[in-house]
Write a protein that holds these residues in place. Structure first.
Motif, short mmCIF file in Angstrom:
data_model
loop_
_atom_site.label_atom_id
_atom_site.label_comp_id
_atom_site.label_asym_id
_atom_site.label_seq_id
_atom_site.Cartn_x
_atom_site.Cartn_y
_atom_site.Cartn_z
N MET A 199 0.67 -1.02 -0.20
CA MET A 199 0.07 -0.17 0.22
C MET A 199 0.75 0.95 -0.04
SD MET A 199 -1.26 -1.01 4.24
CE MET A 199 -1.92 0.28 3.67
N TRP A 200 0.10 2.46 -0.75
CA TRP A 200 1.25 3.69 -0.19
C TRP A 200 0.26 4.46 -0.78
CZ3 TRP A 200 -0.40 6.33 -5.03
CH2 TRP A 200 -0.67 4.63 -6.67
N LEU A 201 0.80 6.36 -0.46
CA LEU A 201 0.03 7.47 -0.66
C LEU A 201 1.23 8.11 -0.90
CD1 LEU A 201 -2.01 8.73 1.33
CD2 LEU A 201 -0.58 10.25 0.54
N GLU A 202 0.85 9.40 -1.94
CA GLU A 202 1.83 9.90 -2.46
C GLU A 202 0.81 11.34 -2.34
OE1 GLU A 202 3.88 7.44 -5.77
OE2 GLU A 202 2.29 9.53 -6.82
N VAL A 203 1.37 12.41 -2.27
CA VAL A 203 0.92 13.73 -2.20
C VAL A 203 1.57 14.89 -2.83
CG1 VAL A 203 0.34 15.73 -0.69
CG2 VAL A 203 -0.06 13.70 0.14
#
Length: 288
Positions: A199-203
């Motif tokens: 799982m991953w998240l970018e801003v």
């Protein structure tokens, strides 16, 4: 199957994403994807359909919340030990539970609107567990039998409201638009091991979160069993299982929080991606 709902608010239809990536309309077979249609019998009938016989849907199209009538959105706090550490909190001996208001639930790419005056809004990529059968005092070894499927959740959080306004996490978790879910409800048969999902998240193109569900303190089966001791889990309820490290609150040397214009992109292997643009307070974006 990758089940979904699509279309403008108030006119959503059920659909599925076939193996070739084509969006197909299920409304000729199923009025909508609801709590009443998540049982094993209905899912088995859907699995027998030939997707190529279903109408293709022209894209782009709005991706709606994955279940029309999510009854409860139950969240688990501090369920990754390294996230607990970055938050300055101890790893809990038992799961920490809180709820997000169902009024926070939006489609996976809908606008995220900051609460009026917010300066500490944050992101959290999480694995969502969609309940498919009524669960009450369920044993751990049986718990996954009650799961219809899995989804991506962004457990957005206003940290001032959560941590500095009297000790109730719900105040910082249930803000309007703070519960994007989807794009898909991926049925449990396509997720043989929910404890091995990247799982991953970018801003704004910078990757802040990168983790795997194997590092959960309490796994999916444990959580379904545990929560079912305190409340009945009904079809259509969603459990959001906690976030790995990399949230804005934990950034060094100073926290980083969301501001209008920011672009979030997040995903879980096999479950799809979300993209949201952050907006200043604007009730028209919430109600429109």
């Amino acid at each position: 199957m990758k089940l979904l709902r699509f279309g403008p608010k108030g006119n959503e239809k059920p659909g599925l994403r076939d193996q070739d990536g084509v969006l197909r309309d299920l409304s000729g077979f199923l009025p909508d994807l609801t709590s009443a249609t998540l049982g094993k019998a209905t899912l088995a009938r859907l699995a027998e359909l030939d997707p190529k016989q279903l109408p293709a849907v022209a894209e782009p199209v709005r991706m709606a919340p994955i279940v029309a009538d999510i009854g409860k959105l139950i969240c688990v706090g501090l369920n990754y030990s390294d996230h607990a550490a970055e938050s300055g909190m101890a790893v809990p001996a038992e799961p920490v539970l809180f709820t997000k208001a169902t009024s926070s639930i939006i489609g996976c790419n809908d606008p995220v609107v900051l609460p009026r005056g917010s300066v500490k809004s944050d992101w959290e990529v999480e694995l969502g567990v969609v309940i498919g059968a009524r669960a009450r005092y369920v044993e751990i070894e049986d718990a996954l039998d009650y799961v219809a499927g899995y989804c991506v959740v962004n457990d957005l959080s206003e940290r001032e409201y959560q941590l500095e306004r009297g000790g109730q996490w719900d105040k910082g978790k249930g803000c309007d638009t703070f519960g994007p879910v989807g794009p898909y409800l991926v049925t449990a048969d396509e997720v043989p091991d929910p404890q091995n999902l990247d799982m991953w998240l970018e801003v704004n193109g910078k990757r802040f979160q990168a983790g795997n569900t194997r590092t959960m303190v309490f796994g999916v089966a444990h959580l379904v069993s545990y929560i079912s001791r305190f409340m009945t889990l009904n079809p259509g309820d969603v459990i959001s299982t906690g976030t790995p490290p990399g949230v804005g609150l934990g950034q060094k040397p100073e926290p980083v929080y969301l501001k209008p214009g920011d672009q979030m992109r997040l995903g879980i292997d096999g479950l799809g991606e979300q993209r949201q643009t952050v907006h200043a307070w604007n009730p028209e974006l919430i109600d429109g």
